[in-house]
Design a protein around this motif. Structure first.
Motif, PDB file in Angstrom:
ATOM      1  N   LEU A  67       0.822  -1.199   0.000  1.00 57.09           N
ATOM      2  CA  LEU A  67       0.000   0.000   0.000  1.00 57.09           C
ATOM      3  C   LEU A  67       0.860   1.254   0.000  1.00 57.09           C
ATOM      4  O   LEU A  67       0.638   2.192  -0.749  1.00 57.09           O
ATOM      5  N   LEU A  68       1.879   1.238   0.850  1.00 54.93           N
ATOM      6  CA  LEU A  68       2.764   2.394   0.891  1.00 54.93           C
ATOM      7  C   LEU A  68       3.474   2.582  -0.441  1.00 54.93           C
ATOM      8  O   LEU A  68       3.701   3.700  -0.884  1.00 54.93           O
ATOM      9  N   GLY A  95       3.236   5.735  -3.172  1.00 51.06           N
ATOM     10  CA  GLY A  95       4.422   6.486  -3.589  1.00 51.06           C
ATOM     11  C   GLY A  95       5.297   6.946  -2.450  1.00 51.06           C
ATOM     12  O   GLY A  95       6.213   7.744  -2.643  1.00 51.06           O
ATOM     13  N   LEU A  96       5.017   6.453  -1.232  1.00 51.53           N
ATOM     14  CA  LEU A  96       5.842   6.883  -0.109  1.00 51.53           C
ATOM     15  C   LEU A  96       7.151   6.122  -0.056  1.00 51.53           C
ATOM     16  O   LEU A  96       8.143   6.602   0.464  1.00 51.53           O
TER      17      LEU A  96
END
Lengths: 590, 233
Positions: free
Chosen positions: B26-27, B31-32
């Motif tokens: 998910l991260l 784009g984190l």
């Protein structure tokens, strides 16, 4: 300075007008521009192909055939052109060198023909641009090796020279078995005995049937122990004799003893001697048995007989890092999966996964798709992870292997290329040093004048690195002593005084390692004369500072410029002329 | 009983592992986190700028060079800059080759601005030849004007002490580190003070064009050195 940039020198000199209002001292006089020859087109007829270029283009490199008056020898009066009876295809590249300042090597040309043309036109090969230099050097080396191989093959058919000492003869016989029939015989005999010895070690352990008064089967080694012992003794004697002979014949015994093959030899024959020395002691028999394992190293002695084994060993060695990475990633995967399997199988009864290290075995067997079946997961979770483990095992092992295989050749060639480049770089620098001095003189004088103007503008002078550091040392020492402050500040001859003062302290500028006895004697002889030289230096013009710094002997890389040697003669050190024949390092004594 | 506990423990392990992976994914989607280190694409610099200079006759009329001299100049120019314009980096490279011991980039920057009269970021052959025409064939007035233009960095008609200090530092940078006597921090500043003492007649802290020209014309050294490079070409 590249030839192309030389065309911008007028611009740089014109821009120097920007410094004029800032300068407080008068500028030096510009060098006299000698009357330039008419800038016309020159026609160069090379075996019928006509090339044309400006006269000034050719004169950029005045120490080549085309740039100097040597081309007048080829002037053809009837057609008013310069005629060369050479290869026009290669000439194209040579002419491009004048135009662009870069020499390229065409890959389809023969290296020998290209070298000949370069030599004819007076161009040294070291100025080939970086884009083509490697290829050029490779081809040249290949060619040289091929010629050398041909020569060697011719040589080996000749009668061996009789003035080899016995030792050298022996060594040659060992290294090249084909040189004499004795060597060949010895070669085959040792090979035969290595095979015999290895086979004996193997057969020793085969069960041979029971002896009449024993119940269980005995191995052949125990049954016919005397026979095997005699065979072993014979083989070890041959190996020992061979090793000792090699040791005697080796040109450098220390190097020979350090080499891999000799270590293998020693390891192969040691167990026998240790076995002789040790008695049937129960405590050491375990260790003795282990020693017998080392007898299998005899098989490595075959690598002297087989070049393929040697290459394999070398490539393994050079790919060690890739193999290490494979091992590391495998280890990581094993630990991860073993942990997961252990915790997954904790719930099942009578689980074989008693600990994580115990689960290692299961993981390794599964990941390498062996699947012995001695440890299997029983819970559903365990089976799920077990299947994930085997699937990922295929990936983890199958993926790096082709990478490693392709890395073999890549790394092998790359390491060779890196070493080549290192060796070539040294050559190239030497060549470039020679070429750098070959820049066109009018440009050099104008460039120097420009730098001189800058010096005058800022009231500072250019010095080289060594002097600068010496000056820094000077100033720091002076700040401590403080007594000689006045003499340093008295400027125009400040340098001469600093030279003499520098001499009173024993500054050590390290001589490079080409230290002949004679160099040091020159140094000793020159020292007393330094005071007179410093006063001489004071009379020289403003560019003297650079030369003054070498007033005590620092052997330096001096180019082939003759004036240095003659001026040093003028200063009374005639001994330097005797070193004008030495290759690169010359003593520059001014 | 115990086995039941361990079964649930096993399932819990599975659940936690799945949760961790899902959150990482998910991260990554948000784009984190980025997984690939080298996501730099090469920036293709479109260097297809082509510039053709005005005709030879026009240049001959506008500058004080003869036809032949213009031809020689253009050949040298085009050799080094086949695209017909010099941008600042190329300019700095070329100029730096004449001063191997020091750092000529700052002075080259000022020089570039002085040549780039229309301030479009590149020096075309016309700019180049105009500048050279003034420097080599111009009258004293024009040369001094050009020098004033060089020193006046922001082109406001006044040379301030800061501007002069920048120029002076740039000149001293070209000397490099290894000089005799060794360069000190305050050498450029002292030089600027001397310059201002000489040039700034009304002591207002700036030098105007008239003060500059007046002062230079009265100084013999400067006058003589202005004629130094007349026969460069």
């Amino acid at each position: 300075m590249a030839a192309g940039v030389a065309a911008w020198l007028p611009f740089a000199r014109a821009a120097a007008i920007g410094w004029m209002p800032v300068a407080s001292t008068p500028m030096p006089i510009p060098p006299q521009e000698k009357k330039k020859g008419k800038d016309g087109l020159i026609i160069l007829n090379v075996s019928g192909t006509k090339f044309q270029t400006w006269r000034t283009t050719l004169e950029r490199y005045p120490d080549t055939l085309l740039g100097s008056t040597e081309r007048d020898f080829f002037f053809h009066d009837e057609t008013n052109e310069y005629f060369f009876d050479r290869d026009p295809d290669i000439f194209r590249h040579i002419l491009n060198f004048y135009r662009t300042g870069k020499l390229h090597y065409p890959r389809q040309e023969c290296i020998a023909a290209y070298d000949e043309e370069l030599a004819f036109f007076g161009i040294i090969a070291e100025i080939i641009g970086d884009c083509c230099y490697e290829e050029y050097k490779d081809r040249r080396r290949e060619n040289a090796e091929r010629l050398q191989d041909d020569e060697e093959m011719d040589q080996s058919n000749d009668v061996t020279p009789v003035n080899l000492t016995h030792r050298e003869f022996l060594w040659r016989a060992f290294e090249n078995p084909h040189t004499s029939t004795m060597a060949l015989v010895f070669y085959y005999v040792t090979g035969f005995f290595i095979a015999i010895s290895v086979m004996a070690n193997v057969v020793e352990t085969v069960p041979c049937g029971a002896m009449p008064n024993r119940a269980k089967e005995m191995s052949c080694g125990d049954r016919y122990s005397l026979a095997f012992f005699c065979l072993d003794t014979a083989c070890v004697m041959i190996f020992t004799v061979e090793y000792l002979l090699r040791l005697i014949a080796a040109p450098s015994r220390y190097k020979f003893m350090k080499s891999v093959m000799s270590v293998i030899d020693v390891v192969a024959i040691m167990p026998y001697y240790i076995g002789l020395v040790m008695t049937d002691n129960d405590q050491v028999s375990g260790a003795f048995v282990t020693l017998r394992v080392f007898r299998v190293f005899r098989i490595f002695k075959f690598s002297r007989h087989s070049a393929g084994l040697r290459i394999l060993g070398y490539t393994l060695k050079s790919c060690a890092s890739e193999l290490g990475f494979l091992l590391f990633s495998l280890t990581m995967a094993i630990i991860i999966f073993a942990t997961v399997m252990f915790y997954a199988e904790k719930g099942s009864t009578a689980s074989k996964f008693t600990s994580i290290p115990a689960a290692f075995w299961y993981t390794i067997v599964t990941m390498t798709t062996l699947g012995y079946g001695d440890m299997v997961p029983k819970t559903i979770v365990g089976k799920v992870f077990g299947s994930i483990c085997s699937l990922s095992g295929v990936l983890v092992i199958a993926l790096p292997v082709p990478v490693i295989v392709s890395n073999f050749s890549r790394i092998y060639h790359q390491s060779q290329r890196a070493e080549k480049r290192r060796a070539q770089r040294a050559c190239k620098e030497a060549g470039k040093a020679l070429v750098a001095k070959a820049a066109s003189p009018p440009f050099e004088t104008q460039h120097n004048h420009l730098l001189h103007c800058l010096e005058k503008t800022t009231n500072h002078e250019f010095v080289d690195e060594q002097t600068f550091q010496a000056n820094c040392m000077e100033i720091s020492v002076m700040n401590k002593s403080g007594s000689c402050a006045s003499s340093l500040s008295s400027s125009p001859h400040g340098l001469s005084s600093c030279c003499s003062r520098r001499h009173r302290k024993k500054n050590s500028f390290s001589l490079p390692s080409t230290n002949n006895q004679e160099l040091s004697t020159i140094q000793i002889r020159e020292r007393p004369m330094v005071n007179s030289r410093s006063s001489l230096n004071a009379k020289l013009d403003g560019t003297a500072p650079l030369k003054c710094d070498k007033s005590y002997i620092t052997p330096s890389m001096v180019s082939l410029s003759a004036p240095v040697v003659t001026s040093s003669d003028g200063h009374g050190s005639t001994t330097t002329s005797t070193y004008s024949q030495s290759n690169i390092v010359r003593v520059s004594a001014l | 009983m115990l086995s039941a506990i361990w079964e649930t423990e096993g399932l819990q392990t599975v659940g936690i592992v799945v949760l961790v992976f899902a959150s990482i994914k998910l991260l990554h989607l948000l784009g984190l986190i980025s997984f690939s280190e080298d996501s730099v694409e090469d920036e293709l610099e479109l260097s297809t700028v082509r510039h053709r200079p005005e005709g030879l006759e026009q240049l001959e009329a506008q500058t004080r060079f003869s036809r032949k001299e213009l031809q020689i100049l253009y050949r040298g120019f085009k050799n080094e800059c086949p695209s017909g314009v010099v941008n600042e980096d190329t300019f700095k490279d070329i100029y730096a080759q004449f001063f191997p011991q020091g750092d000529a980039s700052t002075y080259a920057h000022f020089l570039f601005n002085a040549f780039d009269t229309d301030h479009n970021g590149s020096v075309s052959f016309e700019d180049f030849v105009m500048g050279l025409s003034i420097l080599l064939r111009g009258s004293i007035q024009e040369k001094l004007n050009w020098a004033f233009n060089l020193y006046d960095i922001n082109k406001d008609g006044y040379i301030t002490k800061e501007e002069m200090l920048d120029i002076m530092k740039a000149i001293y940078d070209m000397m490099g580190k290894c000089t005799y006597p060794a360069l000190r921090e305050e050498t450029p500043r002292q030089h600027v003070e001397i310059f201002f003492q000489k040039m700034d007649k009304n002591k207002d802290g700036v030098v105007t064009i008239d003060e500059f020209i007046d002062c230079c014309q009265n100084d013999e050294n400067i006058m003589r050195s202005m004629h130094l490079f007349e026969n460069v070409l």
